[in-house]
Design an enzyme around this catalytic site. Structure first.
Site, mmCIF file in Angstrom:
data_model
loop_
_atom_site.group_PDB
_atom_site.id
_atom_site.type_symbol
_atom_site.label_atom_id
_atom_site.label_comp_id
_atom_site.label_asym_id
_atom_site.label_seq_id
_atom_site.Cartn_x
_atom_site.Cartn_y
_atom_site.Cartn_z
ATOM 1 N N GLU A 1 -2.638 3.538 12.979
ATOM 2 C CA GLU A 1 -1.327 3.684 12.337
ATOM 3 C C GLU A 1 -1.463 4.567 11.100
ATOM 4 O O GLU A 1 -2.564 4.987 10.735
ATOM 5 C CB GLU A 1 -0.765 2.312 11.951
ATOM 6 C CG GLU A 1 -1.607 1.578 10.912
ATOM 7 C CD GLU A 1 -0.978 0.277 10.424
ATOM 8 O OE1 GLU A 1 0.263 0.168 10.406
ATOM 9 O OE2 GLU A 1 -1.745 -0.619 10.030
ATOM 10 N N LEU B 1 -0.205 -3.100 11.295
ATOM 11 C CA LEU B 1 0.882 -3.907 10.761
ATOM 12 C C LEU B 1 2.076 -3.645 11.677
ATOM 13 O O LEU B 1 2.455 -2.483 11.888
ATOM 14 C CB LEU B 1 1.159 -3.465 9.312
ATOM 15 C CG LEU B 1 2.010 -4.320 8.396
ATOM 16 C CD1 LEU B 1 3.489 -4.137 8.704
ATOM 17 C CD2 LEU B 1 1.652 -5.803 8.486
ATOM 18 N N TYR C 1 3.389 -9.060 0.591
ATOM 19 C CA TYR C 1 4.609 -8.422 0.103
ATOM 20 C C TYR C 1 5.478 -7.943 1.254
ATOM 21 O O TYR C 1 5.051 -7.953 2.411
ATOM 22 C CB TYR C 1 4.265 -7.237 -0.815
ATOM 23 C CG TYR C 1 3.766 -6.005 -0.076
ATOM 24 C CD1 TYR C 1 2.487 -5.950 0.460
ATOM 25 C CD2 TYR C 1 4.593 -4.888 0.087
ATOM 26 C CE1 TYR C 1 2.038 -4.829 1.136
ATOM 27 C CE2 TYR C 1 4.150 -3.759 0.767
ATOM 28 C CZ TYR C 1 2.862 -3.735 1.287
ATOM 29 O OH TYR C 1 2.435 -2.629 1.966
ATOM 30 N N LYS D 1 0.611 -8.317 5.970
ATOM 31 C CA LYS D 1 1.078 -7.360 4.950
ATOM 32 C C LYS D 1 0.585 -7.841 3.594
ATOM 33 O O LYS D 1 1.348 -8.396 2.789
ATOM 34 C CB LYS D 1 2.597 -7.204 4.995
ATOM 35 C CG LYS D 1 3.046 -5.823 4.475
ATOM 36 C CD LYS D 1 4.458 -5.464 4.901
ATOM 37 C CE LYS D 1 4.917 -4.146 4.297
ATOM 38 N NZ LYS D 1 4.338 -2.947 4.930
HETATM 39 C C1 LIG Z 1 4.759 -1.852 5.802
HETATM 40 C C2 LIG Z 1 3.809 -1.087 6.664
HETATM 41 C C3 LIG Z 1 4.236 -0.386 7.810
HETATM 42 C C4 LIG Z 1 5.682 -0.187 8.161
HETATM 43 O O1 LIG Z 1 6.389 -1.357 8.348
HETATM 44 P P1 LIG Z 1 7.979 -1.389 8.163
HETATM 45 O O2 LIG Z 1 8.289 -2.843 8.294
HETATM 46 O O3 LIG Z 1 8.572 -0.581 9.267
HETATM 47 O O4 LIG Z 1 8.293 -0.824 6.815
HETATM 48 C C5 LIG Z 1 3.265 0.164 8.631
HETATM 49 N N1 LIG Z 1 1.955 0.106 8.315
HETATM 50 C C6 LIG Z 1 1.519 -0.508 7.204
HETATM 51 C C7 LIG Z 1 0.066 -0.533 6.920
HETATM 52 C C8 LIG Z 1 2.432 -1.116 6.346
HETATM 53 O O5 LIG Z 1 1.990 -1.712 5.228
#
Ligand SMILES: *Cc1c(COP(=O)(O)O)cnc(C)c1O
Length: 289
Positions: free
Chosen positions: A177, A201, A32, A145
């Site tokens: 993260e 990610l 996604y 993702k």
């Molecule tokens: C989506 C997500 C992010 C942030 O990514 P953006 O593209 O900046 O929205 C960070 N960590 C995880 C685990 C995510 O799923």
């Protein structure tokens, strides 16, 4: 009437349905993206679609559209729903097939996209938010993702149960993260964030911010740091599509720095806001003072 896209077709939300044997539903076998909408327009859409195609490739998932076709569809959807400030959520799964773990011989990708109105979290960005630490129990392909979000769900639940905005995850001593955001620390005016490996990610907001830092000559180390580094940092902030640049002012009940958003964080918030408003592009092309 609210619209969504199902397999490339714009339709009324109430008319959309998904097969109960869809592999997204049964295995989380899909990917996604969440794309921001500001001023009725998709923000950093190309970067999101690039990442979508990368995630698809890593899972041998076929996306039967080009980035151009997807962009045109998403723009149409945003317009149909009259979204000003919000998000587009899009997901692709390996489709419906008899329930067996391995890839089905034949299945059509299921593709859904819908929109939500969502304000920018301005008040929180100004005051900062609290975080909890949480052991990172996720799998070793966090660079994808994917719809498999149970580790992230449990981490965020821990944050909520502790009255916090986000959970900052760590594998042993190493900070990775947030549950749905990337983590930056500032120490002596230098930034650090975990490198874009399989353990995180690689956020689009993270990438935009790294780019801003490069342009402004702000030093950033894409190097892993420890929980002690995090707790001893001058400033901490997280980044994500919906949270933008969000200051963390408390971690596990302990104050970060002096307990208020720091100067470097605020500077980066302003720089990011210029990106949102398209001012940096105009500045670069000399159309603005
Ligand atoms: C989506 C997500 C992010 C942030 O990514 P953006 O593209 O900046 O929205 C960070 N960590 C995880 C685990 C995510 O799923």
């Amino acid at each position: 009437m609210e619209k969504l896209i199902l397999n490339g077709r714009l339709m009324d939300r109430e008319n959309a349905s998904i097969d109960i044997e869809d592999r997204g539903y049964q295995f989380g076998d899909g990917i996604y993206e969440v794309v921001r909408v500001y001023h009725g327009r998709l923000f950093t859409n190309e970067l999101h679609l690039n990442r979508l195609f990368l995630s698809a490739e890593k899972l041998s998932l076929r996306i039967p559209y080009t980035a151009q076709e997807l962009t045109a569809q998403l723009e149409k959807l945003v317009e149909a729903n009259g979204v000003g400030t919000g998000i587009v959520y899009l997901q692709f799964t390996r489709g419906a097939a008899k329930r067996k773990h391995h890839f089905p011989e034949k299945s059509e990708t299921t593709y859904v996209a819908y929109t939500s109105e969502l304000d920018r979290p301005l008040e929180k960005m100004k005051k900062g938010v609290k975080a909890v630490l949480s052991e990172d129990i996720r799998w070793l392909r966090c660079d994808i993702k994917s719809l498999n979000l149970l580790g992230n769900v449990l981490a965020k639940q821990k944050a909520v149960e502790n009255g916090c905005y986000e959970a900052i995850q760590h594998r042993g001593e190493t900070v990775t993260e947030g549950s749905s955001s990337n983590v930056f620390i500032v120490k002596n005016d230098e930034l650090a964030t975990h490198p874009a490996t399989n353990l995180i990610l690689n956020g689009i907001t993270r990438q935009v911010l790294l780019d801003i830092c490069r342009k402004q000559g702000i030093p950033v180390r894409e190097e892993a740091f420890t929980v002690d580094d995090l707790l001893g940092a001058d400033e901490v902030f997280i980044t994500s599509t919906t949270s933008e640049v969000m200051p963390i002012v408390q971690i596990d009940g302990k104050m970060v720095g002096d307990g208020a958003p720091g100067a470097v964080t605020r500077k980066l918030q302003h720089a990011f806001e210029r990106e949102i408003n398209g001012l940096s592009a105009q500045l670069a092309s000399g159309t603005m003072e």
